[in-house]
Design a protein around this motif. Structure first.
Motif, PDB file in Angstrom:
ATOM      1  N   GLN A  39       0.914  -1.143   0.092  1.00  0.00           N
ATOM      2  CA  GLN A  39       0.100   0.068  -0.035  1.00  0.00           C
ATOM      3  C   GLN A  39       1.050   1.196  -0.016  1.00  0.00           C
ATOM      4  OE1 GLN A  39      -2.194  -1.176   3.499  1.00  0.00           O
ATOM      5  NE2 GLN A  39      -3.551  -2.246   2.595  1.00  0.00           N
ATOM      6  N   LEU A  40       0.636   2.287  -0.891  1.00  0.00           N
ATOM      7  CA  LEU A  40       1.495   3.295  -1.038  1.00  0.00           C
ATOM      8  C   LEU A  40       0.988   4.598  -0.593  1.00  0.00           C
ATOM      9  CD1 LEU A  40       2.411   2.368  -4.827  1.00  0.00           C
ATOM     10  CD2 LEU A  40       3.475   1.445  -2.703  1.00  0.00           C
ATOM     11  N   ALA A  41       1.916   5.387  -0.206  1.00  0.00           N
ATOM     12  CA  ALA A  41       1.536   6.969   0.229  1.00  0.00           C
ATOM     13  C   ALA A  41       1.540   7.744  -1.059  1.00  0.00           C
ATOM     14  CB  ALA A  41       2.711   7.329   1.138  1.00  0.00           C
ATOM     15  N   SER A  42       0.569   8.374  -1.110  1.00  0.00           N
ATOM     16  CA  SER A  42       0.457   9.310  -2.404  1.00  0.00           C
ATOM     17  C   SER A  42       1.386  10.457  -2.493  1.00  0.00           C
ATOM     18  CB  SER A  42      -1.100   9.705  -2.568  1.00  0.00           C
ATOM     19  OG  SER A  42      -1.271  10.506  -1.368  1.00  0.00           O
ATOM     20  N   GLY A  43       1.837  10.597  -3.636  1.00  0.00           N
ATOM     21  CA  GLY A  43       2.636  11.781  -3.891  1.00  0.00           C
ATOM     22  C   GLY A  43       4.495  11.098  -3.760  1.00  0.00           C
ATOM     23  N   SER A  44       4.391  10.141  -3.430  1.00  0.00           N
ATOM     24  CA  SER A  44       5.573   9.612  -3.140  1.00  0.00           C
ATOM     25  C   SER A  44       6.538   9.127  -4.033  1.00  0.00           C
ATOM     26  CB  SER A  44       5.643   8.440  -1.928  1.00  0.00           C
ATOM     27  OG  SER A  44       5.012   7.432  -2.577  1.00  0.00           O
ATOM     28  N   ILE A  45       7.793   8.793  -4.087  1.00  0.00           N
ATOM     29  CA  ILE A  45       8.542   8.071  -5.226  1.00  0.00           C
ATOM     30  C   ILE A  45       7.757   6.780  -5.552  1.00  0.00           C
ATOM     31  CG2 ILE A  45      10.635   7.051  -5.989  1.00  0.00           C
ATOM     32  CD1 ILE A  45      11.942   9.005  -4.167  1.00  0.00           C
TER      33      ILE A  45
ATOM     34  N   TYR B  21       4.817   3.319  -9.095  1.00  0.00           N
ATOM     35  CA  TYR B  21       3.907   2.311  -9.111  1.00  0.00           C
ATOM     36  C   TYR B  21       2.338   2.393  -9.253  1.00  0.00           C
ATOM     37  CZ  TYR B  21       7.788  -0.636  -7.729  1.00  0.00           C
ATOM     38  OH  TYR B  21       8.975  -1.237  -7.694  1.00  0.00           O
ATOM     39  N   GLY B  22       2.216   3.622  -9.073  1.00  0.00           N
ATOM     40  CA  GLY B  22       0.652   4.158  -9.176  1.00  0.00           C
ATOM     41  C   GLY B  22      -0.337   3.302  -8.585  1.00  0.00           C
ATOM     42  N   ASP B  23      -1.632   3.432  -9.247  1.00  0.00           N
ATOM     43  CA  ASP B  23      -2.484   2.747  -8.650  1.00  0.00           C
ATOM     44  C   ASP B  23      -2.465   1.166  -9.143  1.00  0.00           C
ATOM     45  OD1 ASP B  23      -4.660   5.471  -9.743  1.00  0.00           O
ATOM     46  OD2 ASP B  23      -3.615   5.013  -7.683  1.00  0.00           O
ATOM     47  N   GLY B  24      -3.563   0.434  -8.768  1.00  0.00           N
ATOM     48  CA  GLY B  24      -3.575  -0.987  -9.199  1.00  0.00           C
ATOM     49  C   GLY B  24      -2.738  -1.763  -8.058  1.00  0.00           C
TER      50      GLY B  24
ATOM     51  N   GLY C 183      13.138  13.127   9.645  1.00  0.00           N
ATOM     52  CA  GLY C 183      13.654  13.664   8.566  1.00  0.00           C
ATOM     53  C   GLY C 183      13.270  12.470   7.316  1.00  0.00           C
ATOM     54  N   PHE C 184      12.469  11.403   7.687  1.00  0.00           N
ATOM     55  CA  PHE C 184      12.064  10.566   6.805  1.00  0.00           C
ATOM     56  C   PHE C 184      10.535  10.143   6.950  1.00  0.00           C
ATOM     57  CE2 PHE C 184      15.748   8.926   4.427  1.00  0.00           C
ATOM     58  CZ  PHE C 184      16.885   9.476   5.240  1.00  0.00           C
ATOM     59  N   GLN C 185       9.951   9.849   5.736  1.00  0.00           N
ATOM     60  CA  GLN C 185       8.682   9.140   6.139  1.00  0.00           C
ATOM     61  C   GLN C 185       8.413   7.743   5.477  1.00  0.00           C
ATOM     62  OE1 GLN C 185       5.849  11.693   3.747  1.00  0.00           O
ATOM     63  NE2 GLN C 185       7.205  11.357   1.834  1.00  0.00           N
ATOM     64  N   VAL C 186       7.506   6.995   5.927  1.00  0.00           N
ATOM     65  CA  VAL C 186       7.112   5.857   5.453  1.00  0.00           C
ATOM     66  C   VAL C 186       6.342   5.977   4.171  1.00  0.00           C
ATOM     67  CG1 VAL C 186       5.924   3.587   5.786  1.00  0.00           C
ATOM     68  CG2 VAL C 186       7.268   4.719   7.843  1.00  0.00           C
ATOM     69  N   THR C 187       6.783   5.312   3.084  1.00  0.00           N
ATOM     70  CA  THR C 187       6.055   5.574   1.729  1.00  0.00           C
ATOM     71  C   THR C 187       5.222   4.476   1.191  1.00  0.00           C
ATOM     72  OG1 THR C 187       8.113   5.421   0.462  1.00  0.00           O
ATOM     73  CG2 THR C 187       7.369   7.735   1.214  1.00  0.00           C
ATOM     74  N   ALA C 188       5.457   3.198   1.837  1.00  0.00           N
ATOM     75  CA  ALA C 188       4.963   2.011   1.304  1.00  0.00           C
ATOM     76  C   ALA C 188       4.927   1.149   2.631  1.00  0.00           C
ATOM     77  CB  ALA C 188       5.696   1.305   0.310  1.00  0.00           C
TER      78      ALA C 188
ATOM     79  N   ILE D 298       3.936  -3.831   8.000  1.00  0.00           N
ATOM     80  CA  ILE D 298       5.305  -3.594   7.886  1.00  0.00           C
ATOM     81  C   ILE D 298       5.858  -2.617   6.863  1.00  0.00           C
ATOM     82  CG2 ILE D 298       7.374  -5.097   7.162  1.00  0.00           C
ATOM     83  CD1 ILE D 298       6.440  -5.967   9.793  1.00  0.00           C
ATOM     84  N   VAL D 299       7.061  -1.872   7.295  1.00  0.00           N
ATOM     85  CA  VAL D 299       7.424  -0.930   6.272  1.00  0.00           C
ATOM     86  C   VAL D 299       8.188  -1.454   5.194  1.00  0.00           C
ATOM     87  CG1 VAL D 299       8.947   1.156   6.298  1.00  0.00           C
ATOM     88  CG2 VAL D 299       7.540   0.817   8.389  1.00  0.00           C
ATOM     89  N   GLU D 300       7.919  -0.970   4.109  1.00  0.00           N
ATOM     90  CA  GLU D 300       8.381  -1.377   3.100  1.00  0.00           C
ATOM     91  C   GLU D 300       8.991  -0.655   2.064  1.00  0.00           C
ATOM     92  OE1 GLU D 300       8.677  -4.655   1.723  1.00  0.00           O
ATOM     93  OE2 GLU D 300       7.650  -5.505   3.373  1.00  0.00           O
ATOM     94  N   ALA D 301       8.923   0.708   2.489  1.00  0.00           N
ATOM     95  CA  ALA D 301       9.679   2.011   1.705  1.00  0.00           C
ATOM     96  C   ALA D 301       9.819   3.063   2.475  1.00  0.00           C
ATOM     97  CB  ALA D 301       9.190   2.343   0.204  1.00  0.00           C
ATOM     98  N   ILE D 302      10.768   3.821   2.615  1.00  0.00           N
ATOM     99  CA  ILE D 302      10.907   5.197   3.307  1.00  0.00           C
ATOM    100  C   ILE D 302      11.516   6.200   2.212  1.00  0.00           C
ATOM    101  CG2 ILE D 302      11.136   3.760   5.365  1.00  0.00           C
ATOM    102  CD1 ILE D 302      14.207   4.553   5.331  1.00  0.00           C
ATOM    103  N   GLU D 303      11.375   7.237   2.493  1.00  0.00           N
ATOM    104  CA  GLU D 303      11.769   8.541   1.718  1.00  0.00           C
ATOM    105  C   GLU D 303      12.183   9.666   2.742  1.00  0.00           C
ATOM    106  OE1 GLU D 303       9.116   8.786  -1.581  1.00  0.00           O
ATOM    107  OE2 GLU D 303       9.511  11.016  -1.590  1.00  0.00           O
ATOM    108  N   SER D 304      13.244  10.474   2.438  1.00  0.00           N
ATOM    109  CA  SER D 304      13.580  11.570   2.889  1.00  0.00           C
ATOM    110  C   SER D 304      12.510  12.770   2.955  1.00  0.00           C
ATOM    111  CB  SER D 304      14.953  12.240   2.640  1.00  0.00           C
ATOM    112  OG  SER D 304      15.133  13.720   2.687  1.00  0.00           O
ATOM    113  N   THR D 305      12.157  13.448   3.845  1.00  0.00           N
ATOM    114  CA  THR D 305      11.415  14.618   3.599  1.00  0.00           C
ATOM    115  C   THR D 305      12.226  15.971   3.831  1.00  0.00           C
ATOM    116  OG1 THR D 305      11.205  14.630   6.000  1.00  0.00           O
ATOM    117  CG2 THR D 305       9.256  13.508   4.990  1.00  0.00           C
TER     118      THR D 305
END
Ligand SMILES: N[C@@H](CCC(=O)NCCCC(=O)O)C(=O)O
Length: 252
Positions: free
Chosen positions: A153-159, A164-167, A185-190, A196-203
């Motif tokens: 499940q993805l955070a909108s507006g993230s890398i 991967y977009g929708d679907g 300084g980071f956020q969970v993006t998936a 369970i956290v599957e992706a993180i991204e710097s803010t």
């Protein structure tokens, strides 16, 4: 402008009775960087900070690879019986590497243990064994099935959302540890549907840094996973000033 030089750290195996010591890396990491338009440069374990800093000054970004487990004792935690440690020579080099990457705000992509290293180095922490820390979690590692996958499940507006977009999205999964508290300084993006956290991204505006727990470089990756590396190279090029950042384009 020449292609960006992307450093890739390497795994390490100490000598044993049948073999000398080796630094090594799965080809998927450097093949993906090449395919995405970068020039891969392998980084063996370093123990001299000044030398490593001089090397990084010649690079445009760094890819941190996956591998065995980070030693929780280096982060003030107890060792867990399920932990299978990385070779200490690799881990010591990698912890110096990520510290220098962060100090210099170098673009970085961490995969698997590489993402976990970014998180713990920046003040986050890890679950040491998912089945114990989150008994309700789905399986994230199946030693009998290298093709084991789960959805995200993805955070909108993230890398991740851009890639991967929708679907429905199913990614490979080969880990027993996971990001627990996310670093400042980071956020969970998936996340996996179990949380369970599957992706993180710097803010942070001044640092292009992200990571995936799944392995977009692996033979079990999907064709779309290659876009992760393309996003990384684009971020490197923006940091180099080669490609205007989107907000710059908007301003113009
Ligand atoms: N060991 C950690 C990180 C998982 C990871 O990077 N797996 C990759 C395995 C294949 C390889 O060696 O690249 C965990 O289990 O959470």
């Amino acid at each position: 402008m020449s292609k960006p030089l992307i450093g890739i750290n390497t795994d390490f195996r100490s000598a044993n009775q049948n073999s000398t010591e080796f630094a090594y890396v799965a080809a998927g990491y450097f093949d993906a960087i090449t395919q995405a338009g970068g020039l891969p440069v392998l980084i063996p374990p370093y123990d001299n900070e000044s030398d490593l800093e001089h090397l990084l000054a010649r690079l445009d970004g760094v890819l941190l690879i996956g591998g065995a487990d980070l030693d929780p004792r280096r982060d003030g935690w107890m060792l867990h019986p399920t932990v299978r440690l990385q070779d200490p020579r690799r881990e010591s080099s990698d912890r110096m590497l990520i510290r220098l990457i962060a100090e210099h705000r170098m673009p970085v992509l961490g995969i698997g243990a590489g993402m976990q290293l970014i998180n713990v180095s920046q003040g986050g922490n890890l679950m040491l064994h998912i089945p114990e820390d989150m008994p309700s979690a789905l399986p994230h590692l199946d030693p009998l099935d290298p093709e084991h996958r789960h959805t995200l499940q993805l955070a909108s507006g993230s890398i991740m959302d851009r890639v991967y977009g929708d679907g429905e999205l199913r990614v490979n999964s080969m880990h027993h540890m996971a990001v627990d508290e996310i670093a400042p300084g980071f956020q969970v993006t998936a996340r996996c549907p179990d949380g369970i956290v599957e992706a993180i991204e710097s803010t942070m505006e001044d640092w292009f840094a992200f990571g995936t727990q799944f392995h977009p470089e692996a033979s079990t990756a999907s064709a779309l996973d290659m876009r992760i590396f393309e996003e990384f190279i684009t971020g490197v090029e923006i940091a180099r000033g080669v490609t205007p950042a989107v907000h710059n384009l908007v301003a113009a």
